[in-house]
Design an enzyme around this catalytic site. Structure first.
Site, PDB file in Angstrom:
ATOM      1  N   LEU A  19       0.814  -1.209   0.000  1.00  0.00           N
ATOM      2  CA  LEU A  19       0.000   0.000   0.000  1.00  0.00           C
ATOM      3  C   LEU A  19       0.849   1.261   0.000  1.00  0.00           C
ATOM      4  O   LEU A  19       0.552   2.217  -0.715  1.00  0.00           O
ATOM      5  CB  LEU A  19      -0.923   0.003   1.223  1.00  0.00           C
ATOM      6  CG  LEU A  19      -2.163  -0.881   1.133  1.00  0.00           C
ATOM      7  CD1 LEU A  19      -2.780  -1.057   2.514  1.00  0.00           C
ATOM      8  CD2 LEU A  19      -3.191  -0.274   0.173  1.00  0.00           C
ATOM      9  N   ILE A  74      10.747   5.169  12.141  1.00  0.00           N
ATOM     10  CA  ILE A  74       9.789   6.208  12.478  1.00  0.00           C
ATOM     11  C   ILE A  74       9.122   5.970  13.831  1.00  0.00           C
ATOM     12  O   ILE A  74       8.348   6.805  14.299  1.00  0.00           O
ATOM     13  CB  ILE A  74       8.723   6.389  11.365  1.00  0.00           C
ATOM     14  CG1 ILE A  74       8.139   5.036  10.889  1.00  0.00           C
ATOM     15  CG2 ILE A  74       9.353   7.107  10.189  1.00  0.00           C
ATOM     16  CD1 ILE A  74       7.040   4.505  11.715  1.00  0.00           C
ATOM     17  N   ASN A 100       1.655   4.801   7.255  1.00  0.00           N
ATOM     18  CA  ASN A 100       1.267   3.514   6.683  1.00  0.00           C
ATOM     19  C   ASN A 100       2.083   2.341   7.224  1.00  0.00           C
ATOM     20  O   ASN A 100       1.644   1.198   7.135  1.00  0.00           O
ATOM     21  CB  ASN A 100       1.424   3.594   5.153  1.00  0.00           C
ATOM     22  CG  ASN A 100       1.309   2.251   4.478  1.00  0.00           C
ATOM     23  OD1 ASN A 100       0.211   1.730   4.272  1.00  0.00           O
ATOM     24  ND2 ASN A 100       2.451   1.668   4.109  1.00  0.00           N
ATOM     25  N   TYR A 171      -2.491  -6.600  16.778  1.00  0.00           N
ATOM     26  CA  TYR A 171      -2.729  -5.772  15.592  1.00  0.00           C
ATOM     27  C   TYR A 171      -4.076  -5.057  15.689  1.00  0.00           C
ATOM     28  O   TYR A 171      -4.182  -3.858  15.403  1.00  0.00           O
ATOM     29  CB  TYR A 171      -2.673  -6.671  14.357  1.00  0.00           C
ATOM     30  CG  TYR A 171      -2.949  -6.006  13.044  1.00  0.00           C
ATOM     31  CD1 TYR A 171      -2.013  -5.179  12.447  1.00  0.00           C
ATOM     32  CD2 TYR A 171      -4.152  -6.237  12.370  1.00  0.00           C
ATOM     33  CE1 TYR A 171      -2.266  -4.573  11.216  1.00  0.00           C
ATOM     34  CE2 TYR A 171      -4.413  -5.646  11.142  1.00  0.00           C
ATOM     35  CZ  TYR A 171      -3.464  -4.814  10.572  1.00  0.00           C
ATOM     36  OH  TYR A 171      -3.724  -4.225   9.358  1.00  0.00           O
ATOM     37  N   LYS A 175      -4.584  -1.020  15.775  1.00  0.00           N
ATOM     38  CA  LYS A 175      -5.347  -0.343  14.729  1.00  0.00           C
ATOM     39  C   LYS A 175      -6.560   0.391  15.296  1.00  0.00           C
ATOM     40  O   LYS A 175      -6.971   1.428  14.773  1.00  0.00           O
ATOM     41  CB  LYS A 175      -5.761  -1.352  13.657  1.00  0.00           C
ATOM     42  CG  LYS A 175      -4.599  -1.852  12.800  1.00  0.00           C
ATOM     43  CD  LYS A 175      -3.875  -0.704  12.125  1.00  0.00           C
ATOM     44  CE  LYS A 175      -2.901  -1.172  11.054  1.00  0.00           C
ATOM     45  NZ  LYS A 175      -2.152  -0.049  10.452  1.00  0.00           N
TER      46      LYS A 175
END
Length: 303
Positions: A19, A74, A100, A171, A175
């Site tokens: 993505l 990051i 992302n 996860y 999210k």
């Protein structure tokens, strides 16, 4: 192409593959200059030796665009701050941040190690927070200096964050946290000219092509490839452009040719006694309210 991002500078994290790569290429095709970030790690976050960020930069340049690679982590203060520095040094400005980056370490909860929990939280949630923080600091300084930006942030959640996903407790929690972070950031940062929105994409990437192999399979020749990551990028480009003025604090589910505005938690049926309930009364009231409420959508991985 319309050049909807002409003159803008965009940073995309985790842009070496999947993505992120699709977003970087699409932003560049619409005129943006792009900082392509990728640490170059495997699906589980382990170090690799190749340089996917530079390969995407080379693709963009071969197509006539402008891009530079950034290989920093990051999820560290220095790595996130250097994203902003790289954009300013290479292109003189920063307009759009697309968060992302991520990886998976899937286990059922009883088998999930603390290290696997921490690693996934770190890259997804901390890896969203720190770039957002440092970009916002830059844009706030711009606004206070009388140069109010048309700044855009696109965060990446997931259906797992909206509904949950069996075997992906770490996860899913990360999210879901990204959605909360998005809503707070949009509320806090609007005064500085910063808009923040989230996408929950479904596409074929390293993180999905094996876990959801049947769903993610490419079609036969000539069919619409609904799971191609490039299908998600047009909305990301629009959200990252000045054309999206006025859109902030929203969550979009994106899959194939479908875009859905997700409406989140809203009050449903309510009962108010006007005084304290007994446990039995509270239970009876709860059962009545549940009978009158909508049935939740199932967690991914259940039948």
């Amino acid at each position: 192409m319309t050049g909807i991002c002409s003159g803008r500078v965009a940073v995309v994290t985790g842009a070496g593959r999947g993505l992120g790569r699709a977003h970087a290429l699409a932003l560049a095709a619409e005129g943006a200059k792009v900082v392509v970030n990728d640490l170059g790690v495997g699906l589980d976050g382990a170090a690799e030796t190749d340089g996917p960020a530079q390969r995407v930069v080379d693709e963009i340049r071969a197509l006539g665009g402008e891009a530079v690679a950034h290989g920093g982590d990051i999820a560290t203060t220095d790595g996130a701050a250097s994203l902003v520095t790289t954009a300013l040094e290479a292109f003189g400005r920063l307009d759009t941040l697309v968060n992302n980056a991520g990886f998976l370490r899937d286990r059922m909860l009883v088998n999930l190690d603390e290290d696997d929990w921490d690693a996934v939280m770190r890259v997804h949630l901390k890896g969203h927070f720190l770039p957002l923080k440092h970009a916002a600091e830059h844009w706030r300084a711009e606004a206070k200096g009388g140069r109010t930006p048309q700044a855009r942030v696109v965060t990446t959640s997931s259906g797992a964050g909206l509904l949950g996903s069996v075997g992906q407790g770490n996860y899913s929690a990360a999210k879901a946290g990204i959605i909360g972070l998005t809503l707070v950031a949009a509320a806090e940062m609007g005064r500085y000219g910063i808009q923040v929105n989230a996408i929950a994409p479904a596409a074929r990437t390293r993180m999905t092509e094996h876990t959801f192999a049947e769903t993610m399979a490419a079609p036969g020749e000539g069919g619409f490839d609904a799971m191609a990551p490039e299908n998600v990028s047009p909305l990301v480009v629009w959200l990252g452009s000045a054309a999206s003025t006025g859109v902030t604090g929203r969550v979009f589910e994106v899959e194939g040719g479908r875009i859905t505005v997700m409406e989140g938690w809203r009050p449903g049926p309510t009962a108010d006694k006007g005084a304290r309930w007994s446990p039995a009364e509270a239970g009876g009231a709860a059962l009545g309210l549940l009978a009158a409420s909508e049935t939740p959508r199932p967690v991914y991985g259940t039948r």
